[in-house]
Design an enzyme around this catalytic site. Structure first.
Site, PDB file in Angstrom:
ATOM      1  N   SER A 240       0.896  79.619  30.173  1.00 44.92           N
ATOM      2  CA  SER A 240       0.523  78.388  29.492  1.00 44.92           C
ATOM      3  C   SER A 240       0.943  77.135  30.269  1.00 44.92           C
ATOM      4  O   SER A 240       0.545  76.979  31.410  1.00 44.92           O
ATOM      5  CB  SER A 240       1.126  78.419  28.094  1.00 44.92           C
TER       6      SER A 240
ATOM      7  N   LYS B 289       0.089  76.300  34.274  1.00 43.03           N
ATOM      8  CA  LYS B 289      -0.386  75.077  34.951  1.00 43.03           C
ATOM      9  C   LYS B 289       0.573  74.780  36.103  1.00 43.03           C
ATOM     10  O   LYS B 289       0.172  74.464  37.221  1.00 43.03           O
ATOM     11  CB  LYS B 289      -0.374  73.882  33.985  1.00 43.03           C
TER      12      LYS B 289
ATOM     13  N   TRP C 189      -8.455  77.777  22.602  1.00 48.10           N
ATOM     14  CA  TRP C 189      -7.871  76.471  22.984  1.00 48.10           C
ATOM     15  C   TRP C 189      -7.766  76.365  24.509  1.00 48.10           C
ATOM     16  O   TRP C 189      -7.957  75.307  25.089  1.00 48.10           O
ATOM     17  CB  TRP C 189      -6.506  76.373  22.304  1.00 48.10           C
TER      18      TRP C 189
ATOM     19  N   HIS D 226      -2.823  83.848  22.343  1.00 48.27           N
ATOM     20  CA  HIS D 226      -2.026  83.105  23.314  1.00 48.27           C
ATOM     21  C   HIS D 226      -0.624  83.697  23.463  1.00 48.27           C
ATOM     22  O   HIS D 226       0.224  83.517  22.591  1.00 48.27           O
ATOM     23  CB  HIS D 226      -1.939  81.662  22.820  1.00 48.27           C
TER      24      HIS D 226
HETATM   25  C1  GCU Z   1      -0.082  73.730  23.828  1.00 54.54           C
HETATM   26  C2  GCU Z   1      -0.833  72.879  24.844  1.00 54.54           C
HETATM   27  C3  GCU Z   1      -1.366  73.727  25.984  1.00 54.54           C
HETATM   28  C4  GCU Z   1      -0.269  74.565  26.567  1.00 54.54           C
HETATM   29  C5  GCU Z   1       0.427  75.364  25.479  1.00 54.54           C
HETATM   30  C6  GCU Z   1       1.639  76.176  25.928  1.00 54.54           C
HETATM   31  O1  GCU Z   1      -0.973  74.559  23.159  1.00 54.54           O
HETATM   32  O2  GCU Z   1      -1.846  72.174  24.159  1.00 54.54           O
HETATM   33  O3  GCU Z   1      -1.921  72.893  26.990  1.00 54.54           O
HETATM   34  O4  GCU Z   1      -0.773  75.386  27.579  1.00 54.54           O
HETATM   35  O5  GCU Z   1       0.898  74.484  24.484  1.00 54.54           O
HETATM   36  O6  GCU Z   1       2.310  75.815  26.892  1.00 54.54           O
HETATM   37  O7  GCU Z   1       1.939  77.167  25.244  1.00 54.54           O
END
Ligand code: GCU
Length: 410
Positions: free
Chosen positions: A249, A253, A340, A391
């Site tokens: 997540s 990134k 998402w 997720h």
């Molecule tokens: C939130 C956020 C995402 C991110 C995620 C995470 O959902 O909007 O961009 O990747 O958190 O880090 O679990």
């Protein structure tokens, strides 16, 4: 009233494939002046152009590694995990006075020939949460006090709380070392005006926050990972030519961005990284720039906010972040219910990075639609799977990462 109604409506994420706008992706193989990029040498020039846009418009420029960067092994236990592994904790000091540092927790397989390849990534809740091992030093907050900070302190999380996300014993059994850093050692994950993490160490006279093109939190984390690489090259247990970045997540990134800025990393693995990670931004599916910038105003650089609801104006898209890894192997993992993060957009970034890999003599991904669930693709140097479920980063995900790493590292 109607106006307010429509504004509310506009904020709903789009999950309807038929409402994905028509878009044209920037061409990674065309120079800004229009020249075609048709050789590996020309790619080096093009790569610099793309990197610069990500630096100044997306994540923010970061400083050089500190001149006082130094390391110390804080603990070492050769009999960890029922003698299967050596556990080491290493401090990476950012300052001479040793007030600011991060701790790398490592497990290295005892049964191995030579230096071990390693999976390396940030953890969310503290080093002591990745495994049930009672001897891991509990992560603490060493930054200045976090006034009003919303992030929970690592001490509030139980030992082993995140162990489902870190299958340490499986990785050790497969011959891989595991290394991790608590991200709060580098920069806390909340909007603190950049007062508590590493940013203030680099402010010029009178500066109180990063400039519009300077680092946000994701860049700070990536910078921290790159500082850790300076340590790995000195550690004789670790094969620093086989360090695979891995992240879930927001840390996915970060893993991709760290692989882009530091080419010593041999591989990057993105798990459910979504918006600002592997997903194509111009699809505006699921999370978008305006959403991520509202929820997490500290992640990206200030300039990035200009592109809220204007994804098409950003001169790069995320397939070019994948391309910055080339020719090094990169793996993208999605989860089918994690809309998402836009699984299809994550797949497509691998597809659209492929021309760069081909130019460099490697194979990538083909296809236009989302691949079948639970059928990983690893035809070449870009791998992809979409797992069933939501997720998270699971044993299934890690099993594919090991297969992919085996292919490229062994
Ligand atoms: C939130 C956020 C995402 C991110 C995620 C995470 O959902 O909007 O961009 O990747 O958190 O880090 O679990």
């Amino acid at each position: 009233f109607l106006g307010a109604f429509f504004t509310l409506k506009a904020q709903e994420p789009n999950y309807d494939e038929s409402k994905v706008p028509a878009y044209t992706l920037p061409d990674p193989l065309r120079m800004e002046n229009g020249d075609e990029v048709n050789s590996p040498a020309k790619w080096v020039e093009r790569r610099a152009e793309i990197l610069k846009v990500f630096e100044t418009q997306v994540y923010g420029k970061m400083p050089e590694h500190p001149k006082d960067l130094h390391f110390r092994v804080l603990s070492e236990d050769r009999y960890a995990l029922s003698n299967m592994a050596t556990r080491k904790e290493v401090a990476v000091y950012f300052t001479k006075d040793e007030q600011h540092y991060m701790t790398i927790l490592m497990y290295i397989p005892n049964k191995r020939r030579g230096e071990a390849p390693v999976f390396f990534g940030l953890n969310f809740k503290g080093n002591h949460t990745i495994c049930d091992d009672p001897d891991i030093t509990e992560s603490v907050t060493r930054m200045k006090p976090r006034e009003g900070g919303s992030e929970k302190q690592p001490g509030t999380f139980k030992r082993g709380a995140e162990s489902s996300r870190w299958p340490v014993e499986m990785l050790i059994a497969n011959g891989y070392a595991v290394a991790t850093v608590y991200r709060g050692d580098i920069d806390p994950d909340y909007d603190d005006g950049f007062q508590n993490g590493v940013h203030p160490l680099f402010y010029g006279k009178g500066q109180t926050r990063p400039r519009a093109d300077e680092w946000g939190t994701l860049s700070a984390w990536a910078w921290g990972l790159s500082c850790a690489m300076d340590y790995f090259v000195t550690d004789e247990d670790i094969d620093s030519k086989k360090v695979a970045l891995v992240g879930h997540s927001r840390h996915g990134k970060t893993a991709l961005w760290a692989g882009a800025i530091d080419q010593r990393f041999a591989m990057a693995i993105s798990n459910d990284s979504g918006c600002g990670g592997a997903a194509i931004s111009r699809r505006k599916y699921g999370e978008t720039f305006s959403k991520v910038n509202r929820l997490f105003p500290h992640w990206f650089c200030e300039n990035f906010k200009q592109y809220n609801d204007k994804e098409e104006l950003l001169p790069v898209d995320q397939h070019e972040l994948i391309a910055l890894m080339a020719p090094r192997p990169v793996y993208i993992a999605s989860a089918i219910d994690d809309k998402w993060a836009d699984p299809k957009g994550e797949f497509l970034s691998g597809v659209h990075a492929t021309p760069v890999y081909r130019l460099l003599g490697r194979e990538g991904l083909n296809g236009t639609g989302l691949p079948t669930v639970n059928q990983p693709l690893m035809p070449g140097s870009i791998g992809y799977h979409v797992r069933s479920g939501n997720h998270d980063i699971t044993l299934y995900d890690w099993e594919q990462f090991v297969k992919f790493a085996d292919k490229h590292f062994k």
